[in-house]
Scaffold this active site. Structure first.
Site, short mmCIF file in Angstrom:
data_model
loop_
_atom_site.label_atom_id
_atom_site.label_comp_id
_atom_site.label_asym_id
_atom_site.label_seq_id
_atom_site.Cartn_x
_atom_site.Cartn_y
_atom_site.Cartn_z
CG ASP A 56 -2.26 0.77 0.88
OD1 ASP A 56 -2.51 1.03 -0.31
OD2 ASP A 56 -2.98 1.13 1.81
CG HIS B 244 0.68 2.89 4.14
ND1 HIS B 244 0.82 1.76 4.91
CD2 HIS B 244 -0.60 2.85 3.67
CE1 HIS B 244 -0.30 1.06 4.90
NE2 HIS B 244 -1.18 1.71 4.15
#
Length: 970
Positions: free
Chosen positions: A107, A376
């Protein structure tokens, strides 16, 4: 976090563990330890825990990555990536004796070349990524090149290469389109709801259950997708990810439907031409590895920036939430200092009055906070304001714990109570020192001797500063640019590696005082393109540079590097990109994306200039006004040059031009950049660092669409432009977007404020209406390539790890100071490395596991793991070589280090064990898979390290070496 645990995360682990126990064919992979640890500590029953241990042993539950989070790859610092990985791995190894060996970096928004190197160093056998440029992925897919052996580091090359799998364009979620239904497929538990799970158990978007009537159609849809993907890979093994974000919170309905579907396909495999089985990532990579194919090699090129469509360049997040990015880095730096300070204290004061367990908890609160923000959707600035506040609060809480800890350790070491000395809490620079005699305690967290200035806010102009022996210390005091009622006191400090010094600061009593900086104010000038010859130039000089300011515009005109007498024409201006927020009118900018609809626009018509000159510091203050009648300036730059008095080593200090910017609050849908334009013929080639570890070449590329945004790159610590002889370097203390949009130019995005009406962004409160004022700092270095090469690694770390300043009030007479302080060192002798080696970590992790793997596994199986006190006898040491092979004739050489003599200031080293990056493997037993390449046609296990003998280690370019160190008497 708690809301996510309540809404779905706790249910994932509870129901998955229960369901895995119901069928031996079922499997599951788990990634981020932060959620798992919260579940393990607060939710899991004894029965759950027993099942988890059994499932791990059977290989049906597999932890991949194993860090606290799935870290971002663009804007994180290598130190923090290692920290969060170590934090998760330490827990997994101590609790279960397991060591993750595969990654699942599905991701992060683009892939860095540092990550494969870190995962190789941590002992991983394969790496998996997904988000790379859409057009590049399409090409790689067509030519079956989504799998390769990646040599992320040019210097470590094949020694730390790793097999890498890029997911195809379906990425990591199950494709949900069904040809036979308008409802989504394969997501039978539906989608999680916030803040509470639905009372009736009916979730939105629950897929059509598998029945006798539709099972054939379901199987056809699944097989068709499997076959489509099989055509993009070289082996007949297809990785088919089942799940997505926030899935499996009701695992029983998922597995029930999955079981039926898999059985049906396998019972009709002749018809379908496919067999299917539950698998972990490890199972998949094992299958591919067994095929024994020869793989292509990829060099140190990364996959940044990342675009998902022609107008969707994910380069905005390099700058989003600049304040969070800045605090995350300050926290990381304070943690680094606190760890080494505490480690030294424990070794030298075994009988101390400070409770070590309590102290470790304070450090752990900051370890946890710095680890989690590397997520993230954390330091990237791609979270909602509520989640950003959680990150901020955890960081600020952890920082305050570590500052209190450091103050209490100093108090204890100096036996301060007897001296009538009181250390109060830590003041920030802007909060000012009360009107009493002060102690300033300054700790140098680097393993090098430093000479630098610290800044203290004071309320008098007449001040004097003394060291521990009562000698006067060079200092300068001047009015503060930001707060008119206070003064900035600059104190020149010289401190050896990992040591602290104490300075007393007193309002003047007729003794020798700090010199005073004198302020000269110049008239505001309009920015015009003045004629060349009519220039009136104002020089500002120190021993290394002369900077000229154009008195017609009040802008910088040029910098001369005095040693070589080379002059570079250089001017700086603030510009703003105006961006669109209305999806009906075209591409938008948001937390993730940067979508400029035209070139950047100059923000100011007039510039004010003030120069504060003194014997030690000269500060040039430029104020940028939107027009001649504006009362308040929109932007400011404070440029500082330092003059080092005779008798002090000021090599690094003299060579840096320090700039602090004041940016914000911005107007809506503005993205603010500082553009530095020079006469260097750079051919529009930019260099920027990868996570503070290595430098990547960034040639300007022209695209059909969105060329400006797709030429933005992350800078974490270092960026530069150069021509054949001269280099201009920018060193940063937080991440930014950086670009070279013209020959001789480098621009840094400093701040963004956006609003848009994209439904998804509105639903998730992702509109980045960030009205903050930010104060980023950048150091400029200018010189020949050879000179900047020697300086920039040390300088970047000097900016990252500025000294920690703690304050204490002093009552009564001068205290008698302990004699050891007269050597300017905390603990007798300092810790000093050569300039090409960095002391990456010196800490006490507190893990209780035996470093003998079979002993540790035995104690887990026997249920003999020690609960209770942390282990203070094991010290974790990491040393990093800062240079690439061949980068510098001297500094790129391997370095021989004797660990016993390096650490003799802490005590007598009695044992050293070399470990993998996160400490879980003995380096001598770590055997990573070696994948066949044209260069190495023989497949085997790779284990290439030089083991240390008699405490001596040779550290080669770019190596990061990790050790457990034990001291006598511990």
């Amino acid at each position: 976090l708690q809301e996510s645990m309540h809404a779905y995360a706790a249910n994932v682990y509870t129901t998955v563990v229960e369901e895995l126990m119901k069928g031996t064919q079922r499997k599951f992979i788990a990634v981020e330890q932060e959620f798992f640890r919260l579940w393990w500590d607060a939710v899991a029953t004894d029965k759950h825990k027993q099942h988890v241990r059994q499932l791990l042993q059977e290989g049906r539950l597999e932890f991949v990555i194993g860090g606290q989070v799935m870290h971002d790859e663009a804007v994180t610092l290598i130190d923090d990536q290692i920290l969060q990985l170590t934090e998760g791995h330490g827990f997994l190894y101590e609790t279960f004796g397991i060591r993750p060996q595969f990654s699942w970096h599905v991701d992060p928004f683009g892939a860095s070349a540092t990550t494969p190197t870190l995962f190789a160093l941590a002992g991983f056998n394969a790496h998996l990524i997904s988000r790379i440029d859409y057009d590049l992925k399409a090409d790689m897919q067509k030519s079956k090149k989504l799998q390769f052996v990646w040599r992320g580091s040019p210097s470590l090359s094949e020694r730390q290469e790793i097999f890498t799998h890029v997911m195809d364009h379906y990425s990591y979620c199950t494709p949900s389109q069904l040809p036979f239904s308008n409802r989504s497929g394969f997501y039978w538990n539906g989608f999680a709801t916030f803040p509470d799970p639905p009372k009736d158990g009916v979730y939105p978007n629950m897929s059509v259950p598998v029945t006798d009537r539709n099972i054939h159609l379901y199987a056809q849809a699944m097989v068709a997708n499997i076959k489509e993907r099989a055509a993009w890979f070289r082996t007949s093994d297809v990785l088919w990810p089942w799940g997505c974000d926030k899935q499996f919170f009701n695992a029983s309905v998922q597995y029930l439907n999955m079981d039926q579907l898999l059985d049906y396909i396998n019972n009709h495999s002749d018809e379908f031409g496919v067999t299917v089985q539950y698998a972990t990532v490890g199972d998949y990579f094992q299958a591919v590895y067994r095929r024994n194919l020869t793989w292509e090699i990829r060099d140190s090129q990364d996959f940044l920036p990342y675009s998902t469509e022609p107008f969707q360049a994910w380069t905005g997040f390099y700058t989003s939430r600049s304040m969070l990015k800045g605090i995350a880095r300050r926290a990381s730096s304070l943690l680094h200092a606190g760890e080494s300070f505490f480690t030294q204290y424990v070794q030298k004061h075994p009988e101390s009055s400070v409770c070590k367990c309590e102290a470790l908890k304070q450090l752990q609160s900051l370890r946890w906070a710095v680890s989690e923000v590397q997520h993230h959707d954390g330091i990237t600035g791609t979270e909602s304001p509520k989640v950003k506040d959680m990150y901020m609060n955890n960081l600020v809480y952890g920082m305050s714990n570590v500052k209190k800890l450091m103050a209490s350790l100093i108090l204890d070491m100096n036996n301060a109570k007897k001296n009538g000395e009181v250390y109060s809490s830590v003041y920030n620079k802007d909060s000012g020192i009360p009107d009493v005699d002060q102690y300033v305690v300054v700790y140098n967290p680097l393993a090098w001797n430093i000479t630098t200035f610290i800044t203290v806010s004071v309320s008098h102009l007449a001040m004097s500063v003394y060291d521990e022996l009562g000698y006067s210390v060079p200092a300068q005091v001047q009015s503060s640019a930001e707060s008119p009622s206070t003064y900035d006191l600059y104190i020149l400090v010289t401190i050896s590696g990992l040591s602290y010094r104490k300075y007393s600061v007193k309002p003047l009593h007729g003794e020798q005082s700090a010199s005073v900086g004198r302020l000269v104010k110049y008239k505001q000038k309009r920015i015009t393109r003045a004629e060349q010859q009519s220039r009136q130039l104002l020089p500002v000089v120190n021993n290394c540079y002369q900077i000229l300011f154009d008195q017609k515009t009040n802008l910088m005109h040029s910098i001369t590097e005095r040693e070589t007498n080379q002059t570079v024409l250089l001017t700086q201006e603030f510009l703003e990109y105006h961006v669109n927020g209305d999806v009906n009118k075209g591409p938008i900018s948001d937390n993730y994306l940067f979508a400029p609809n035209a070139s950047a626009v100059r923000v100011s018509k007039t510039v004010g200039l003030e120069v504060v000159s003194g014997n030690l510091v000269t500060e040039i203050r430029q104020y940028f006004y939107s027009n001649a009648s504006a009362q308040d300036y929109a932007y400011a730059v404070y440029t500082r040059m330092y003059t080092v008095p005779a008798g002090y080593s000021g090599r690094l200090l003299c060579r840096r031009i320090e700039q602090e910017y004041r940016v914000g609050p911005l107007e809506l849908n503005r993205e603010a950049v500082l553009r530095t334009s020079t006469d260097l013929n750079t051919r529009q080639l930019l260099y920027s660092d990868s996570n503070g570890y290595q430098i990547q070449k960034r040639p300007f590329k022209t695209y059909m669409n969105n060329t400006v945004a797709r030429n933005y790159y992350p800078v974490v610590q270092t960026a530069y432009i150069e021509d054949d002889t001269t280099r201009l370097m920018l060193l940063t203390e937080r991440a930014h977007g950086v670009s070279s949009q013209g020959n001789g130019e480098v621009e840094v995005m400093l701040h963004r404020r956006l609003w848009n009406n994209l439904q998804w962004d509105l639903n998730n409160n992702l509109t980045l209406n960030d009205s903050s004022v930010v104060h980023p700092v950048i150091w400029l270095l200018l010189g020949t390539k050879a000179v900047t090469n020697v300086l920039y690694r040390e300088s970047a770390l000097a900016l990252e790890h500025r000294p920690v300043v703690l304050f204490g009030a002093l009552s009564g007479d001068k205290p008698k100071l302990p004699s050891q302080l007269q050597q300017n060192s905390v603990h007798g002798s300092s810790v000093t490395l050569p300039p090409n080696l960095h002391l990456q970590s010196l800490s006490i992790p507190g893990w209780r596991y035996s470093s003998n793997h079979s002993k540790h596994i035995h104690s887990i199986h026997m249920g003999e793991q020690k609960e209770g006190d942390a282990d203070f006898s094991r010290v974790l040491l990491r040393i990093r070589h800062l240079y690439e092979a061949g980068e510098d004739p001297v500094l790129s050489q391997p370095v021989i280090v004797n660990l016993k003599s390096l650490l003799r200031g802490l005590g007598s080293v009695v044992a050293v064990e070399e470990r993998s990056l996160t400490g879980t493997w003995d380096i001598n037993t770590l055997k990573r898979w070696q994948w066949k390449t044209a260069q190495y046609p023989i497949k085997g296990f790779s284990n290439i390290t030089e083991t240390s003998e008699n405490y001596t280690v040779t550290v080669h370019p770019k190596e990061i070496r990790t050790f457990f160190v034990y001291f006598q008497g511990q």
